[in-house]
Scaffold this motif. Structure first.
Motif, PDB file in Angstrom:
ATOM      1  N   LEU A  56       0.831  -1.205   0.000  1.00  0.00           N
ATOM      2  CA  LEU A  56       0.000   0.000   0.000  1.00  0.00           C
ATOM      3  C   LEU A  56       0.866   1.256   0.000  1.00  0.00           C
ATOM      4  O   LEU A  56       1.774   1.396   0.808  1.00  0.00           O
ATOM      5  CB  LEU A  56      -0.901  -0.008   1.243  1.00  0.00           C
ATOM      6  CG  LEU A  56      -2.002   1.050   1.296  1.00  0.00           C
ATOM      7  CD1 LEU A  56      -3.048   0.774   0.229  1.00  0.00           C
ATOM      8  CD2 LEU A  56      -2.646   1.059   2.679  1.00  0.00           C
ATOM      9  N   ARG A  57       0.544   2.169  -0.906  1.00  0.00           N
ATOM     10  CA  ARG A  57       1.242   3.451  -0.971  1.00  0.00           C
ATOM     11  C   ARG A  57       0.229   4.575  -1.149  1.00  0.00           C
ATOM     12  O   ARG A  57      -0.641   4.508  -2.029  1.00  0.00           O
ATOM     13  CB  ARG A  57       2.259   3.478  -2.111  1.00  0.00           C
ATOM     14  CG  ARG A  57       3.056   4.802  -2.194  1.00  0.00           C
ATOM     15  CD  ARG A  57       4.072   4.765  -3.319  1.00  0.00           C
ATOM     16  NE  ARG A  57       4.744   6.053  -3.505  1.00  0.00           N
ATOM     17  CZ  ARG A  57       5.847   6.425  -2.866  1.00  0.00           C
ATOM     18  NH1 ARG A  57       6.417   5.609  -2.007  1.00  0.00           N
ATOM     19  NH2 ARG A  57       6.396   7.607  -3.087  1.00  0.00           N
ATOM     20  N   VAL A  58       0.351   5.580  -0.312  1.00  0.00           N
ATOM     21  CA  VAL A  58      -0.518   6.762  -0.384  1.00  0.00           C
ATOM     22  C   VAL A  58       0.368   7.982  -0.529  1.00  0.00           C
ATOM     23  O   VAL A  58       1.376   8.129   0.179  1.00  0.00           O
ATOM     24  CB  VAL A  58      -1.385   6.895   0.894  1.00  0.00           C
ATOM     25  CG1 VAL A  58      -2.210   8.172   0.856  1.00  0.00           C
ATOM     26  CG2 VAL A  58      -2.285   5.678   1.050  1.00  0.00           C
TER      27      VAL A  58
ATOM     28  N   THR B 116      -3.512   4.519   6.550  1.00  0.00           N
ATOM     29  CA  THR B 116      -3.504   3.154   6.025  1.00  0.00           C
ATOM     30  C   THR B 116      -4.920   2.597   5.966  1.00  0.00           C
ATOM     31  O   THR B 116      -5.350   2.028   4.942  1.00  0.00           O
ATOM     32  CB  THR B 116      -2.618   2.259   6.912  1.00  0.00           C
ATOM     33  OG1 THR B 116      -1.261   2.701   6.818  1.00  0.00           O
ATOM     34  CG2 THR B 116      -2.706   0.796   6.494  1.00  0.00           C
TER      35      THR B 116
ATOM     36  N   ALA C 291      -7.031   4.436   3.308  1.00  0.00           N
ATOM     37  CA  ALA C 291      -6.669   4.052   1.939  1.00  0.00           C
ATOM     38  C   ALA C 291      -7.284   2.715   1.555  1.00  0.00           C
ATOM     39  O   ALA C 291      -7.739   2.523   0.424  1.00  0.00           O
ATOM     40  CB  ALA C 291      -5.158   3.999   1.793  1.00  0.00           C
ATOM     41  N   CYS C 292      -7.313   1.785   2.491  1.00  0.00           N
ATOM     42  CA  CYS C 292      -7.895   0.476   2.200  1.00  0.00           C
ATOM     43  C   CYS C 292      -9.364   0.582   1.816  1.00  0.00           C
ATOM     44  O   CYS C 292      -9.859  -0.182   0.968  1.00  0.00           O
ATOM     45  CB  CYS C 292      -7.758  -0.439   3.419  1.00  0.00           C
ATOM     46  SG  CYS C 292      -6.072  -0.955   3.788  1.00  0.00           S
TER      47      CYS C 292
ATOM     48  N   ASP D 127     -10.862   3.458   0.708  1.00  0.00           N
ATOM     49  CA  ASP D 127     -11.069   4.561  -0.230  1.00  0.00           C
ATOM     50  C   ASP D 127     -11.850   5.706   0.396  1.00  0.00           C
ATOM     51  O   ASP D 127     -12.790   6.245  -0.196  1.00  0.00           O
ATOM     52  CB  ASP D 127     -11.790   4.062  -1.489  1.00  0.00           C
ATOM     53  CG  ASP D 127     -11.714   5.066  -2.637  1.00  0.00           C
ATOM     54  OD1 ASP D 127     -10.794   5.916  -2.616  1.00  0.00           O
ATOM     55  OD2 ASP D 127     -12.573   5.009  -3.541  1.00  0.00           O
TER      56      ASP D 127
ATOM     57  N   ARG E  63      -4.434   6.916  -3.096  1.00  0.00           N
ATOM     58  CA  ARG E  63      -3.707   5.644  -3.112  1.00  0.00           C
ATOM     59  C   ARG E  63      -3.172   5.412  -4.515  1.00  0.00           C
ATOM     60  O   ARG E  63      -3.946   5.398  -5.480  1.00  0.00           O
ATOM     61  CB  ARG E  63      -4.645   4.501  -2.711  1.00  0.00           C
ATOM     62  CG  ARG E  63      -3.928   3.172  -2.557  1.00  0.00           C
ATOM     63  CD  ARG E  63      -4.861   2.131  -1.962  1.00  0.00           C
ATOM     64  NE  ARG E  63      -5.465   1.297  -2.980  1.00  0.00           N
ATOM     65  CZ  ARG E  63      -6.374   0.349  -2.736  1.00  0.00           C
ATOM     66  NH1 ARG E  63      -6.799   0.155  -1.512  1.00  0.00           N
ATOM     67  NH2 ARG E  63      -6.865  -0.378  -3.709  1.00  0.00           N
TER      68      ARG E  63
END
Length: 262
Positions: A11-13, A51, A54-55, A57, A65
């Motif tokens: 995961l990258r934001v 985190t 982001a998962c 949305d 993301r």
């Protein structure tokens, strides 16, 4: 079929600003198993809440993301498929999660419609979920507005809505921070009991190592958007490997007049 694991992979934001982009979450990978509490800890701004957002949305404006996936038992899911169906959320300040001019009954109705549930069976499940969450007079509570309820009652109502969703996983973002000490203990006991009774997997976002010691099975430590250490709760407290982890544990121990971690 009961879900067994939720996996976050790569995961990258990034924050988008006039001078370019800044990584807020960078390469985070975690696995949350059914029937366990995984504590995601770190200092404020380390990327814990980002985190979770982001998962599902639900990132704030100006962030997005740019990489990563979330899978249930190995099958990648969209945020729409996860929200309220596979993952329920419990927020830090329950008072901000409820519309002040709508009753609990209206909130329940909206939540049920969002996940396509209706009818007498759904209403009976709401009543049972409220009792399971420690609200002993569901019919009376359903008629209340948020301003008529304490913070503890609102947090219990949020937990009841999470149970009604039947989601096997819960993201609990600082669920006790705004509650007094007695209510904090009651909510932690409740989450622990529900984990055992329903086999829920709980991703617990917190900076409070006391909460970690009370509730967590495993711990992941974040710093500057990265996971820097993971381990069982006893391992993290008694043999932390990273300097940031040692600082978190030492700060917690100092509250009780104990020596710093070596």
């Amino acid at each position: 079929m009961t879900a067994h694991a939720l996996t976050i992979e790569g995961l990258r934001v990034e924050a988008i600003h006039p001078h370019g982009r800044t990584a807020l979450v960078d390469g985070v990978s975690l696995t949350l198993h059914a029937g366990e509490v995984l504590a995601l800890v770190g200092a404020s701004g380390s990327g814990k809440s980002m985190t979770c957002a982001a998962c599902l949305d639900v990132l704030p404006p100006g962030t997005r993301r740019v990489a990563g996936s979330v899978a249930i038992d190995g099958n990648v899911r969209t945020a729409f498929e996860l929200r309220g169906r596979q993952v329920a959320s419990i927020l830090q300040n329950p008072r901000t999660a409820f519309n002040p001019v709508r009753s609990m009954r209206e909130h329940v109705g909206e939540s049920l419609r969002a996940i396509g549930r209706r009818g007498a069976d759904a209403r009976a499940e709401v009543t049972q979920a409220m009792r399971d969450a420690g609200l002993d007079d569901p019919e009376r509570v359903l008629g209340l507005f948020p301003f008529e309820m304490s913070g503890g009652m609102l947090q219990r109502m949020m937990i009841a809505l999470a149970l009604v969703s039947r989601a096997p996983f819960i993201f609990a973002d600082e669920p006790t921070t705004d509650l007094d000490l007695i209510v904090q203990r009651e909510i932690l006991d409740l989450l622990d009991r529900l984990k055992g009774e329903r086999g829920l997997g709980i991703l617990l976002v917190t900076h409070d190592m006391g909460v970690v010691a009370r509730l967590a099975d495993r711990v992941a430590v974040m710093e500057h958007g990265r996971i820097i250490e993971t381990g069982g709760v006893m391992e993290i407290f008694h043999a932390p490997q990273h300097a940031v982890t040692r600082s978190l544990v030492a700060a917690h121990l100092s509250l009780y007049g104990l020596e710093d971690v070596a």
